[in-house]
Design an enzyme around this catalytic site. Structure first.
Site, PDB file in Angstrom:
ATOM      1  NE  ARG A 405      -3.801   2.230   2.166  1.00 14.10           N
ATOM      2  CZ  ARG A 405      -3.884   3.651   2.481  1.00 14.10           C
ATOM      3  NH1 ARG A 405      -2.823   3.830   2.773  1.00 14.10           N
ATOM      4  NH2 ARG A 405      -5.028   4.213   2.052  1.00 14.10           N
ATOM      5  CB  CYS A 406       3.915   2.189   1.794  1.00 11.93           C
ATOM      6  SG  CYS A 406       3.307   2.128   3.690  1.00 11.93           S
TER       7      CYS A 406
END
Length: 417
Positions: A405-406
């Protein structure tokens, strides 16, 4: 290269309208940053200042990132690379000028070196300029501008810092429906990231006319703290990087533009392992999220809603008393229960796998999520809950403490029904 010889960005990629109203709508387009020369600038002496826990093996990190990108393409996700977008943006003279002025605004450079670097950067072709702006320039790499500043600096000190955290494209921008929030990164080492991202959204033809909310000059909000739980419901972590003032401004903006009806302000304990909200929980289905179990029961949320206007026309915000986060989230989302899938198998395993970004997953669609393969206990729990896990390697990518996600900024998602 002269202005006349500089290529036009007219041939740069264009695509469908951008936007997202959830974390789990089918992902269509994403922006990534392939690890580059900026990671090779990390040393044991500067990695802490540049916010990396380790020194990654760059070639392996690139291999892992390429496999991540290919896994997305295999699911029919369009992958845009930040460096390609930046290079195309820098073909425009206005964008070049703004980028160079930003890079040279550091008061520690001094006029002599600033004048030299202005000429060096100004003469660079777009691809070279993009590399210099992201990989930085060391004192021992310049061939001019010598004076008091360079005499007193260490030979390997950076005149323009590298940006190794560009890898984490989620932090510098977030799409909320059809609008992009340019975030305001709190740490000085990351300030130029969001400025370069804003440059892309301002000048690149792909995003021409896209309305924007927030901006790098406003109160601190980081993309890793912003979760689109459901259409109209946004959770924002408040802690080490995102301030309460930042959440307040963002809430007013999304309410004014009718982008949401509820913003959940979620206080986060000031611990290194739980820096952003997405290091604690991420959505994997319309009613399921993977949660770091060691803090799940203590996590609370204040529901922020629209509550009339002040006499001066300023939107007044209603702030509810704190409730358990999952309870407040379910109420705002209009569902009976927001089910939690806990990280790991026990508190010790959970702590280890949370540190390795076990719950920092990227949803490709409802019940489909990308996760690091090393977090086998968490992945097993996800699969047992009916989530298809697309596993990727992350031994080197994870050295900056960030998961799938990051490392991804969704540009286009299908809206949820």
């Amino acid at each position: 290269m002269t202005d006349a010889a500089r290529p036009s960005p007219a041939s740069a990629p264009s695509g469908p309208p951008s936007g997202a109203d959830s974390e789990v709508g089918r992902l269509r387009t994403v922006m990534l940053h392939r690890p580059g020369h900026e990671l090779s600038r990390l040393t044991p002496r500067n990695n802490d200042r540049l916010l990396f826990d380790g020194i990654p093996w760059v070639a392996r990190a690139q291999e892992e990132h390429d496999a991540f990108a290919e896994a997305l393409r295999e699911r029919d996700v369009e992958v845009l690379y930040l460096m390609d977008l930046l290079t195309q943006t820098l073909e425009l003279e206005e964008a070049r000028t703004a980028a160079i002025e930003t890079a040279l605004s550091d008061l520690e450079l001094g006029d002599t070196m600033r004048h030299y670097l202005d000429g060096l950067l100004g003469e660079s072709i777009p691809a070279e300029l993009a590399t210099l702006l992201t990989a930085g320039i060391r004192n021992d790499e310049v061939r001019g501008g010598f004076g008091l500043v360079t005499s007193l600096l260490d030979h390997d000190a950076f005149l323009i810092d590298p940006l190794p955290n560009l890898l984490f494209t989620r932090d510098s921008s977030v799409w909320v429906r059809d609008r992009v929030a340019i975030t305001s990164l709190a740490m000085p080492a990351r300030k130029r990231e969001t400025q370069l991202t804003e440059l892309i959204y301002t000048h690149h033809p792909r995003f021409a006319g896209s309305p924007r909310i927030h901006g790098h000059h406003y109160e601190h909000v980081e993309g890793g703290d912003v979760l689109l739980l459901a259409p109209g419901v946004i959770a924002v972590g408040v802690g080490e990087r995102t301030t309460a003032a930042g959440v307040e401004r963002l809430a007013r903006q999304v309410f004014t533009d009718d982008l949401a009806h509820t913003v959940l302000a979620v206080p986060i304990a000031q611990e290194r392992a739980t820096m952003h909200l997405d290091t604690i929980c991420t959505m994997v289905d319309v009613d399921k999220m993977v949660v770091y179990e060691n803090v799940a029961d203590s996590l609370v949320a204040h529901a922020v809603t629209r509550d009339g206007q002040e006499d001066d026309g300023t939107l007044h915000l209603g702030v509810a008393a704190p409730e358990p986060f999952l309870v407040a989230a379910a109420k705002a989302m209009g569902i009976d229960t927001l089910h939690r899938i806990e990280t790991g198998l026990d508190p010790v395993t959970a702590e280890r796998e949370q540190w390795d970004d076990g719950n920092n997953t990227l949803a490709l669609a409802p019940r489909v999520a990308v996760a690091y393969e090393r977090n086998d206990a968490t992945n097993a729990r996800l699969e047992a809950a009916g989530i298809e896990v697309v596993e990727i390697a992350g031994s080197e990518l994870g050295s900056g403490r960030g998961g799938p996600r990051c490392m991804s900024c969704p540009i286009v998602r299908d809206p949820l029904a």
